[in-house]
Design a protein around this motif. Sequence first.
Motif, PDB file in Angstrom:
ATOM      1  N   ALA A 102     -62.229  33.343 -49.352  1.00  0.00           N
ATOM      2  CA  ALA A 102     -62.586  34.720 -49.681  1.00  0.00           C
ATOM      3  C   ALA A 102     -61.422  35.455 -50.350  1.00  0.00           C
ATOM      4  N   GLN A 103     -60.209  35.213 -49.850  1.00  0.00           N
ATOM      5  CA  GLN A 103     -59.047  35.828 -50.499  1.00  0.00           C
ATOM      6  C   GLN A 103     -58.851  35.304 -51.925  1.00  0.00           C
ATOM      7  N   GLN A 104     -59.111  34.018 -52.123  1.00  0.00           N
ATOM      8  CA  GLN A 104     -59.044  33.481 -53.480  1.00  0.00           C
ATOM      9  C   GLN A 104     -60.067  34.147 -54.392  1.00  0.00           C
ATOM     10  N   VAL A 105     -61.259  34.377 -53.874  1.00  0.00           N
ATOM     11  CA  VAL A 105     -62.288  35.058 -54.668  1.00  0.00           C
ATOM     12  C   VAL A 105     -61.838  36.478 -55.014  1.00  0.00           C
ATOM     13  N   VAL A 106     -61.241  37.169 -54.048  1.00  0.00           N
ATOM     14  CA  VAL A 106     -60.766  38.534 -54.302  1.00  0.00           C
ATOM     15  C   VAL A 106     -59.658  38.531 -55.349  1.00  0.00           C
ATOM     16  N   TRP A 107     -58.723  37.609 -55.245  1.00  0.00           N
ATOM     17  CA  TRP A 107     -57.648  37.518 -56.234  1.00  0.00           C
ATOM     18  C   TRP A 107     -58.213  37.176 -57.613  1.00  0.00           C
ATOM     19  N   GLY A 108     -59.194  36.283 -57.652  1.00  0.00           N
ATOM     20  CA  GLY A 108     -59.828  35.974 -58.917  1.00  0.00           C
ATOM     21  C   GLY A 108     -60.570  37.172 -59.492  1.00  0.00           C
ATOM     22  N   ALA A 109     -61.221  37.967 -58.621  1.00  0.00           N
ATOM     23  CA  ALA A 109     -61.909  39.169 -59.092  1.00  0.00           C
ATOM     24  C   ALA A 109     -60.923  40.193 -59.638  1.00  0.00           C
ATOM     25  N   VAL A 110     -59.764  40.297 -58.981  1.00  0.00           N
ATOM     26  CA  VAL A 110     -58.722  41.210 -59.507  1.00  0.00           C
ATOM     27  C   VAL A 110     -58.243  40.743 -60.876  1.00  0.00           C
ATOM     28  N   GLY A 111     -58.010  39.441 -61.021  1.00  0.00           N
ATOM     29  CA  GLY A 111     -57.618  38.912 -62.328  1.00  0.00           C
ATOM     30  C   GLY A 111     -58.690  39.133 -63.375  1.00  0.00           C
TER      31      GLY A 111
END
Length: 300
Positions: A102-111
């Motif tokens: 989930a944190q990876q998804v959030v970081w990807g969404a920020v990018g």
Amino acid sequence: MTWPVLVLGVALGTGGALVLAWAGARRATLEARIAPYLRTTLADDVRRRDQTITPVPAVERLLAPVVRDLGRVMSRWGAPSADVSRRLRRSGSTLSVEQFRAQQVVWGAVGLGVGVAVALMLTATRGAPVLATAVFALVLTAAGVLVRDAALTRSVTLRQRRLVTELPTIAELLALSVAAGESAPAALERVSRTTSGDLSREIGLALADARSGERLPSALTRMARDAGVPALERFAEGIATAIERGTPLANVLRAQAQDARSHGRQSLVEEGGRREIAMMVPVVFLILPVTVVFTKFLRG
């Protein structure tokens, strides 16, 4: 391409992706079918999913299914879940694999958000091609995911260094406690209670496993194997061998402490050699050319 057409295209693509995601989420998996008949597993799953890690729990619960599906996609195309679980354990993190995804998804969404903002700005001001800006946004999305994975690897490396640094001191304290007449479990309990640090917490977890019924040598060996530190593995194997064969534990612990200090000195020498080579880069590419330029101008 005008602004209305661009906005309409983005909205149409987003809508299509949401429809496809909704259609895929409607399919009942085997786990979802048998979950109501497994009371303990279902209760644990509900309790785990009810825990929130963001300041906005309502939004997190609404987006949790989408984030969970994206996490499954990342586990399929990215690092395996077993590797992520092992690195989370070695970093000392309390996150589960699902929370890390989930944190990876959030970081990807920020990018992705940063990439879309920069792409729209470049398209509006410089007339950049839409294909190039889309590729740029996708690259930033992938970079966000990879940066979170690299941060986990970095935390694992730093924690392993701390374990190696704390090992000689812990071994000496254990040797003093054993030499004073305490047994191995009592010495480990005293050291884990009176000291602080990553290694003390690892010893405390191993003692908890031993109190729950596991043999102390196997608990220590598994602890060292999970930490992934060779020096700690030798330390745990030495203690396990001494406990099983009845050899003098104080001498074994002193030898382990000396071995750990020797390994630490060797690591410092190797690190100094790497830093020395790294220092040659500014000397060769910055200081030396400036010196040559000044020498030439002074002679002129």
